[in-house]
Write a protein that holds these residues in place. Sequence first.
Motif, PDB file in Angstrom:
ATOM      1  N   LEU A 166       0.807  -1.217   0.000  1.00  0.00           N
ATOM      2  CA  LEU A 166       0.000   0.000   0.000  1.00  0.00           C
ATOM      3  C   LEU A 166       0.841   1.270   0.000  1.00  0.00           C
ATOM      4  N   HIS A 167       1.900   1.321   0.801  1.00  0.00           N
ATOM      5  CA  HIS A 167       2.702   2.534   0.871  1.00  0.00           C
ATOM      6  C   HIS A 167       3.476   2.730  -0.435  1.00  0.00           C
ATOM      7  N   PRO A 168       3.545   3.951  -0.963  1.00  0.00           N
ATOM      8  CA  PRO A 168       4.273   4.185  -2.220  1.00  0.00           C
ATOM      9  C   PRO A 168       5.724   3.723  -2.179  1.00  0.00           C
ATOM     10  N   TYR A 169       6.370   3.817  -1.012  1.00  0.00           N
ATOM     11  CA  TYR A 169       7.758   3.366  -0.905  1.00  0.00           C
ATOM     12  C   TYR A 169       7.844   1.846  -1.016  1.00  0.00           C
ATOM     13  N   THR A 170       6.935   1.137  -0.342  1.00  0.00           N
ATOM     14  CA  THR A 170       6.906  -0.323  -0.449  1.00  0.00           C
ATOM     15  C   THR A 170       6.620  -0.748  -1.879  1.00  0.00           C
ATOM     16  N   GLN A 171       5.715  -0.066  -2.542  1.00  0.00           N
ATOM     17  CA  GLN A 171       5.408  -0.375  -3.941  1.00  0.00           C
ATOM     18  C   GLN A 171       6.643  -0.210  -4.819  1.00  0.00           C
ATOM     19  N   ALA A 172       7.416   0.849  -4.579  1.00  0.00           N
ATOM     20  CA  ALA A 172       8.625   1.089  -5.376  1.00  0.00           C
ATOM     21  C   ALA A 172       9.670   0.014  -5.115  1.00  0.00           C
ATOM     22  N   LEU A 173       9.841  -0.389  -3.859  1.00  0.00           N
ATOM     23  CA  LEU A 173      10.811  -1.448  -3.531  1.00  0.00           C
ATOM     24  C   LEU A 173      10.445  -2.759  -4.218  1.00  0.00           C
ATOM     25  N   LEU A 174       9.176  -3.145  -4.133  1.00  0.00           N
ATOM     26  CA  LEU A 174       8.761  -4.416  -4.707  1.00  0.00           C
ATOM     27  C   LEU A 174       8.783  -4.388  -6.235  1.00  0.00           C
ATOM     28  N   SER A 175       8.546  -3.229  -6.822  1.00  0.00           N
ATOM     29  CA  SER A 175       8.579  -3.141  -8.283  1.00  0.00           C
ATOM     30  C   SER A 175       9.985  -3.332  -8.833  1.00  0.00           C
ATOM     31  N   ALA A 176      11.002  -3.103  -7.996  1.00  0.00           N
ATOM     32  CA  ALA A 176      12.394  -3.262  -8.436  1.00  0.00           C
ATOM     33  C   ALA A 176      12.912  -4.675  -8.220  1.00  0.00           C
ATOM     34  N   THR A 177      12.095  -5.567  -7.642  1.00  0.00           N
ATOM     35  CA  THR A 177      12.528  -6.939  -7.388  1.00  0.00           C
ATOM     36  C   THR A 177      12.437  -7.765  -8.663  1.00  0.00           C
ATOM     37  N   PRO A 178      13.528  -8.380  -9.122  1.00  0.00           N
ATOM     38  CA  PRO A 178      13.470  -9.192 -10.350  1.00  0.00           C
ATOM     39  C   PRO A 178      12.550 -10.395 -10.170  1.00  0.00           C
ATOM     40  N   ARG A 179      11.803 -10.720 -11.226  1.00  0.00           N
ATOM     41  CA  ARG A 179      10.894 -11.859 -11.215  1.00  0.00           C
ATOM     42  C   ARG A 179      11.109 -12.699 -12.466  1.00  0.00           C
ATOM     43  N   LEU A 180      11.275 -14.026 -12.282  1.00  0.00           N
ATOM     44  CA  LEU A 180      11.384 -14.917 -13.427  1.00  0.00           C
ATOM     45  C   LEU A 180      10.032 -15.111 -14.100  1.00  0.00           C
ATOM     46  N   ASN A 181       8.983 -15.155 -13.296  1.00  0.00           N
ATOM     47  CA  ASN A 181       7.631 -15.308 -13.824  1.00  0.00           C
ATOM     48  C   ASN A 181       7.127 -13.963 -14.328  1.00  0.00           C
ATOM     49  N   GLU A 182       6.877 -13.882 -15.627  1.00  0.00           N
ATOM     50  CA  GLU A 182       6.467 -12.602 -16.213  1.00  0.00           C
ATOM     51  C   GLU A 182       5.141 -12.116 -15.641  1.00  0.00           C
ATOM     52  N   ALA A 183       4.252 -13.049 -15.296  1.00  0.00           N
ATOM     53  CA  ALA A 183       2.954 -12.656 -14.752  1.00  0.00           C
ATOM     54  C   ALA A 183       3.078 -12.023 -13.372  1.00  0.00           C
ATOM     55  N   ALA A 184       4.161 -12.344 -12.666  1.00  0.00           N
ATOM     56  CA  ALA A 184       4.345 -11.812 -11.308  1.00  0.00           C
ATOM     57  C   ALA A 184       5.096 -10.492 -11.287  1.00  0.00           C
ATOM     58  N   ARG A 185       5.581 -10.040 -12.436  1.00  0.00           N
ATOM     59  CA  ARG A 185       6.338  -8.791 -12.475  1.00  0.00           C
ATOM     60  C   ARG A 185       5.420  -7.590 -12.291  1.00  0.00           C
ATOM     61  N   ARG A 186       5.948  -6.572 -11.632  1.00  0.00           N
ATOM     62  CA  ARG A 186       5.193  -5.350 -11.382  1.00  0.00           C
ATOM     63  C   ARG A 186       5.721  -4.227 -12.268  1.00  0.00           C
ATOM     64  N   GLU A 187       4.848  -3.273 -12.526  1.00  0.00           N
ATOM     65  CA  GLU A 187       5.278  -2.096 -13.276  1.00  0.00           C
ATOM     66  C   GLU A 187       6.296  -1.320 -12.441  1.00  0.00           C
TER      67      GLU A 187
END
Length: 337
Positions: free
Chosen positions: A256-277
């Motif tokens: 929910l927090h914009p900072y948490t969203q930014a951190l998680l969006s930078a996490t690499p994901r092998l599964n394309e469906a799990a990737r975040r903008e």
Amino acid sequence: MTTEQEKAAAGEPVLQAIDLKRHYAVDGGFLKPAKTVKALDGVSFSLQAGRTLAVVGESGCGKSTLARVLTMIEPPSAGQLLYRGQDVSQADPALAKLRRRKIQIIFQNPYASLNPRKRIGDILEEPLLINTRLDARERRERGQAMMARVGLRPEHYSRYPHMFSGGQRQRIAIARGLMLDPEILVADEAVSALDVSVRAQVLNLMQDLQRDLGLSYVFISHDLSVVEHLADEVMVMYLGRVVEQGTKEAIFGRPLHPYTQALLSATPRLNEAARRERIKLSGELPSPLDPPPGCPFSSRCHRVMPVCSQRLPALMPQGGRQVACFAVEQDLGASAP
């Protein structure tokens, strides 16, 4: 059933931080007033027995300071640290002895945390020599048994730290932390200096030890993929304060927090469906000597509002976790019936 087992069964936290603060006075310079760095500015959490609390955030957010305060390497400037209801942050010799036995730390650099002039056996026996009345034979037996538990061979007992690989040295550091049978291990970036394959081995070892010994972990890391694998609860810190805190499922499933969203969006994901903008943060982490007014994240937030630079948001229950953000309050308030 012992008293401690009864308390655990009743759901009492094994470790509880209440408004912990750690401030440092810094010389402002010639003819200038001294300044205060608020490395920790009111951190609170509860850790249940056998659970893992992960603390995440950028470098400079206060994660390592929190680790040092939890183990009383540095005393808190204010607040309380409770082990099973007892305030172990007080200057009391009996409580200090209890804290040393029950709360141990694993440092980031396994080589720097081991004395290069001592054999591994002496390093493992030292906590027992200082804190127990065991004789030499009993200390050696305990040390060798702990080495076997963490996957090291008996012939390693008489060797020096420089004779081991990074993964082996971290196993030795874990063994040393377990010598006094603690209930809580504070792991400060304990696997960040290791290769990926070795990191997986050490993480599996930590999970096995937690299952077998009932350990509770405060796991400090910047690697969110490791946190997702290991944690039960997640606490996100920014500039000495907690901005979001909740279960792993809540944080990773719907940040929910914009900072948490930014951190998680930078996490690499092998599964394309799990990737975040990808959400790119503008600017650098503000100086703790001169934080921005109001919300400390306001200077980098993509959802900043006028109120963000005027008031500091409080950590409040929002959407099944605790969040400190005016934008989240607005969103959830508008969606409430």
